[in-house]
Design an enzyme around this catalytic site. Sequence first.
Site, PDB file in Angstrom:
ATOM      1  N   GLY A   1       0.822  -1.200   0.000  1.00 45.88           N
ATOM      2  CA  GLY A   1       0.000   0.000   0.000  1.00 45.88           C
ATOM      3  C   GLY A   1       0.851   1.242   0.000  1.00 45.88           C
TER       4      GLY A   1
ATOM      5  N   ASN B   1      -5.897  -4.838   7.904  1.00 51.64           N
ATOM      6  CA  ASN B   1      -5.729  -5.224   6.500  1.00 51.64           C
ATOM      7  C   ASN B   1      -6.892  -6.135   6.134  1.00 51.64           C
ATOM      8  OD1 ASN B   1      -3.550  -7.584   4.775  1.00 51.64           O
ATOM      9  ND2 ASN B   1      -4.810  -5.975   3.913  1.00 51.64           N
ATOM     10  N   GLY B   2      -7.598  -5.792   5.051  1.00 50.35           N
ATOM     11  CA  GLY B   2      -8.727  -6.604   4.599  1.00 50.35           C
ATOM     12  C   GLY B   2      -9.976  -5.764   4.496  1.00 50.35           C
TER      13      GLY B   2
ATOM     14  N   CYS C   1      -6.261 -16.200   0.447  1.00 43.96           N
ATOM     15  CA  CYS C   1      -6.352 -15.559  -0.875  1.00 43.96           C
ATOM     16  C   CYS C   1      -5.263 -16.056  -1.813  1.00 43.96           C
ATOM     17  CB  CYS C   1      -6.216 -14.050  -0.680  1.00 43.96           C
ATOM     18  SG  CYS C   1      -6.062 -13.144  -2.221  1.00 43.96           S
TER      19      CYS C   1
ATOM     20  N   TYR D   1       0.173 -12.257  -7.018  1.00 42.55           N
ATOM     21  CA  TYR D   1       0.596 -10.877  -7.231  1.00 42.55           C
ATOM     22  C   TYR D   1       0.968 -10.099  -5.975  1.00 42.55           C
ATOM     23  CZ  TYR D   1       0.207  -5.867  -7.958  1.00 42.55           C
ATOM     24  OH  TYR D   1       0.451  -4.532  -7.946  1.00 42.55           O
TER      25      TYR D   1
ATOM     26  N   SER E   1       6.244  -7.706 -11.165  1.00 45.49           N
ATOM     27  CA  SER E   1       5.306  -8.734 -10.695  1.00 45.49           C
ATOM     28  C   SER E   1       5.251  -9.956 -11.605  1.00 45.49           C
ATOM     29  CB  SER E   1       3.913  -8.120 -10.520  1.00 45.49           C
ATOM     30  OG  SER E   1       3.522  -7.462 -11.701  1.00 45.49           O
TER      31      SER E   1
ATOM     32  N   ASP F   1       2.945 -11.958 -17.605  1.00 46.77           N
ATOM     33  CA  ASP F   1       2.531 -11.013 -16.558  1.00 46.77           C
ATOM     34  C   ASP F   1       1.613 -11.733 -15.588  1.00 46.77           C
ATOM     35  OD1 ASP F   1       2.378  -8.702 -15.069  1.00 46.77           O
ATOM     36  OD2 ASP F   1       1.227  -7.555 -16.546  1.00 46.77           O
ATOM     37  N   ASP F   2       1.371 -11.099 -14.444  1.00 49.55           N
ATOM     38  CA  ASP F   2       0.592 -11.798 -13.422  1.00 49.55           C
ATOM     39  C   ASP F   2      -0.906 -11.681 -13.617  1.00 49.55           C
ATOM     40  OD1 ASP F   2      -0.412  -9.440 -11.466  1.00 49.55           O
ATOM     41  OD2 ASP F   2       1.519  -8.995 -12.355  1.00 49.55           O
TER      42      ASP F   2
ATOM     43  N   CYS G   1     -13.516  -8.619  -5.854  1.00 46.94           N
ATOM     44  CA  CYS G   1     -13.064  -9.125  -4.553  1.00 46.94           C
ATOM     45  C   CYS G   1     -13.723  -8.290  -3.461  1.00 46.94           C
ATOM     46  CB  CYS G   1     -11.551  -9.000  -4.431  1.00 46.94           C
ATOM     47  SG  CYS G   1     -10.952  -9.461  -2.787  1.00 46.94           S
TER      48      CYS G   1
ATOM     49  N   CYS H   1      -9.207 -19.184  -1.422  1.00 48.22           N
ATOM     50  CA  CYS H   1     -10.250 -18.427  -2.103  1.00 48.22           C
ATOM     51  C   CYS H   1      -9.820 -18.182  -3.552  1.00 48.22           C
ATOM     52  CB  CYS H   1     -10.453 -17.080  -1.406  1.00 48.22           C
ATOM     53  SG  CYS H   1     -11.649 -16.015  -2.237  1.00 48.22           S
TER      54      CYS H   1
ATOM     55  N   CYS I   1     -12.602 -14.366  -7.191  1.00 48.09           N
ATOM     56  CA  CYS I   1     -12.571 -13.394  -8.287  1.00 48.09           C
ATOM     57  C   CYS I   1     -12.406 -14.089  -9.638  1.00 48.09           C
ATOM     58  CB  CYS I   1     -11.501 -12.336  -8.059  1.00 48.09           C
ATOM     59  SG  CYS I   1      -9.885 -13.001  -7.657  1.00 48.09           S
TER      60      CYS I   1
HETATM   61  P1  5GP Z   1      -4.547  -3.670 -15.897  1.00 45.62           P
HETATM   62  O1  5GP Z   1      -3.758  -2.684 -16.617  1.00 45.62           O
HETATM   63  O2  5GP Z   1      -4.943  -4.860 -16.718  1.00 45.62           O
HETATM   64  O3  5GP Z   1      -5.719  -3.017 -15.234  1.00 45.62           O
HETATM   65  O4  5GP Z   1      -3.681  -4.157 -14.657  1.00 45.62           O
HETATM   66  C1  5GP Z   1      -2.882  -5.286 -14.708  1.00 45.62           C
HETATM   67  C2  5GP Z   1      -1.542  -4.965 -14.154  1.00 45.62           C
HETATM   68  O5  5GP Z   1      -1.709  -4.308 -12.916  1.00 45.62           O
HETATM   69  C3  5GP Z   1      -0.675  -6.189 -13.906  1.00 45.62           C
HETATM   70  O6  5GP Z   1       0.566  -5.972 -14.496  1.00 45.62           O
HETATM   71  C4  5GP Z   1      -0.524  -6.248 -12.390  1.00 45.62           C
HETATM   72  O7  5GP Z   1       0.801  -6.594 -12.060  1.00 45.62           O
HETATM   73  C5  5GP Z   1      -0.842  -4.862 -11.946  1.00 45.62           C
HETATM   74  N1  5GP Z   1      -1.478  -4.745 -10.637  1.00 45.62           N
HETATM   75  C6  5GP Z   1      -1.084  -3.873  -9.717  1.00 45.62           C
HETATM   76  N2  5GP Z   1      -1.838  -3.929  -8.618  1.00 45.62           N
HETATM   77  C7  5GP Z   1      -2.744  -4.863  -8.797  1.00 45.62           C
HETATM   78  C8  5GP Z   1      -3.776  -5.353  -7.965  1.00 45.62           C
HETATM   79  O8  5GP Z   1      -4.004  -4.987  -6.842  1.00 45.62           O
HETATM   80  N3  5GP Z   1      -4.514  -6.295  -8.518  1.00 45.62           N
HETATM   81  C9  5GP Z   1      -4.261  -6.732  -9.776  1.00 45.62           C
HETATM   82  N4  5GP Z   1      -5.034  -7.691 -10.250  1.00 45.62           N
HETATM   83  N5  5GP Z   1      -3.297  -6.298 -10.560  1.00 45.62           N
HETATM   84  C10 5GP Z   1      -2.524  -5.364 -10.092  1.00 45.62           C
HETATM   85 FE1  SF4 Z   2      -8.088 -13.117  -3.190  1.00 47.74          FE
HETATM   86 FE2  SF4 Z   2      -9.661 -13.077  -5.359  1.00 47.74          FE
HETATM   87 FE3  SF4 Z   2     -10.516 -14.206  -3.083  1.00 47.74          FE
HETATM   88 FE4  SF4 Z   2     -10.203 -11.562  -3.249  1.00 47.74          FE
HETATM   89  S1  SF4 Z   2     -11.687 -12.813  -4.375  1.00 47.74           S
HETATM   90  S2  SF4 Z   2      -9.578 -12.877  -1.549  1.00 47.74           S
HETATM   91  S3  SF4 Z   2      -8.409 -11.394  -4.578  1.00 47.74           S
HETATM   92  S4  SF4 Z   2      -8.783 -14.868  -4.381  1.00 47.74           S
HETATM   93 MG    MG Z   3       2.583  -5.984 -12.962  1.00 45.91          MG
END
Ligand code: 5GP
Ligand code: SF4
Ligand code: MG
Length: 457
Positions: free
Chosen positions: A28, A102-103, A237, A243, A284, A346-347, A383, A435, A438
């Site tokens: 954060g 946190n949460g 999670c 990520y 990431s 990418d993640d 989420c 979980c 999402c």
């Molecule tokens: P997008 O551009 O598709 O909205 O975001 C995807 C990118 O955002 C990924 O490269 C991921 O690493 C990054 N990212 C940063 N913070 C978060 C997060 O809290 N949740 C997710 N899902 N992606 C995140």
């Molecule tokens: Fe994690 Fe997705 Fe479940 Fe949220 S909904 S706790 S991001 S697995």
């Molecule tokens: Mg990223």
Amino acid sequence: CGIYGVYSPTEDVSEMTYLGLFALQHRGQESAGIALTDGDWIDVKKGMGLVSEVFREQLPRLDNAKIAIGHVRYATTGFSLAANAQPLRVNYAGGALALAHNGDLTNAALIRRDLESKGTVFQTTIDTEVFVHLIARSQKPSVEERILEAVSVVRGAFCLSIMTEDKLIGVRDPQGFRPLCIGRTPDGGWVLSSETCALDVNGAEFVRDVLPGEMVVMDSDGLKSYRFSNGKDVASCIFEYIYFARPDSIIDGQSVHAARFEMGRVLARESGFRGDVVISVPDSGTTAATGFSYEAGIPFAEGLIKNRYIGRTFIQPTQKQRDAAVKLKLSPVRSVVAGKSVIMVDDSIVRGTTSGKIVRLLRNAGAREIHVCISSPPITDPCYYGIDTSVRKELISATKSVDEICSFIGADSLHFISIDGLRQCVSALNPDHMCYACFNNKYPVPEEDAELDEDDK
Ligand code: 5GP
Ligand code: SF4
Ligand code: MG
């Protein structure tokens, strides 16, 4: 968010908390805060920005402080405002306490409405504040009982770091959505931390994770444990492993790095993609990209360079800020990608902003083919437990198929890891106690606040 706590008989707890928060900064970047006590008085300093910015001038100081807690915030509920920074501090009939959370809670708005109807005045717009009021209003004699009463009313995701004048208290919800661990300092003190990566910096040794449905109380008598659930509802999670957490952390016995590396290997097998070079979207995507490279026998190279002086682009609150940030953040390495068939790992794809821009960057740098592999399944659902993917209309996978996303981002092919594939990557854990909501809409805890009118939230 990230939370931290220190109980130390001899060391500088303010400084230790600062260092811990620094190591949790990835959780954060909107605000940071530290609360500490000398046994009589609780002092809090918090503000907007990075840990290094908030505490640039000085750390909060009290002579003989033995306990401190800290928080770094990533806004999921409530606006990005100074008033919403944590820790929150209260004075109540039984004493004083400070609390960091946190949460996200799933019934905070309902509880808030109920408390407001009984005359409670809220000072912030974050759901964390309900804990403070529930603890303060409780008629129970001890702070431990007051907290246990509060957590029996609240549902959803909560890891808490709580400080009274003489105790450090950690709480983890029955599902264990978010991580929380305990460390021991060389002087016989204790550390609470969202992740193990923030223990080393204070020379603390990992003791164990706080269990889902457990409260731990640390004071001059040592550590006491209280269980408030039977451990059957665990649903931690999976996205922490994909990520959110730092790869050098170990959560509930599972190395985050090992999980991400496996995700890359599974992606190589599932996608069958072959090319000249594997690159990642740093940072990431990097661990999964090295796993892909290892499994497929295709070299990994740094095809994108990240400007180190920018935070996580996703976490910037508005779309406009996010758009500008992506361009500043990444640039392609021509000599790695020009004329090549590139596999880019990418993640996650959340809104699709990042991937589309990067594919364009790579094409402009001369990449011949771009095959995109993503180490999370398509995020189709919001989420409710503390990761900010909660605006469903913005989730590209909620409305577009994989093929549509592939053409939207301009890639030659696109593969998302399957949920089954993902389950194989956390072999130290029980994959049924995770979980994946999402990705599959199976929510371990219902979102009760959704029943309220939008204006009530
Ligand atoms: P997008 O551009 O598709 O909205 O975001 C995807 C990118 O955002 C990924 O490269 C991921 O690493 C990054 N990212 C940063 N913070 C978060 C997060 O809290 N949740 C997710 N899902 N992606 C995140
Ligand atoms: Fe994690 Fe997705 Fe479940 Fe949220 S909904 S706790 S991001 S697995
Ligand atoms: Mg990223």
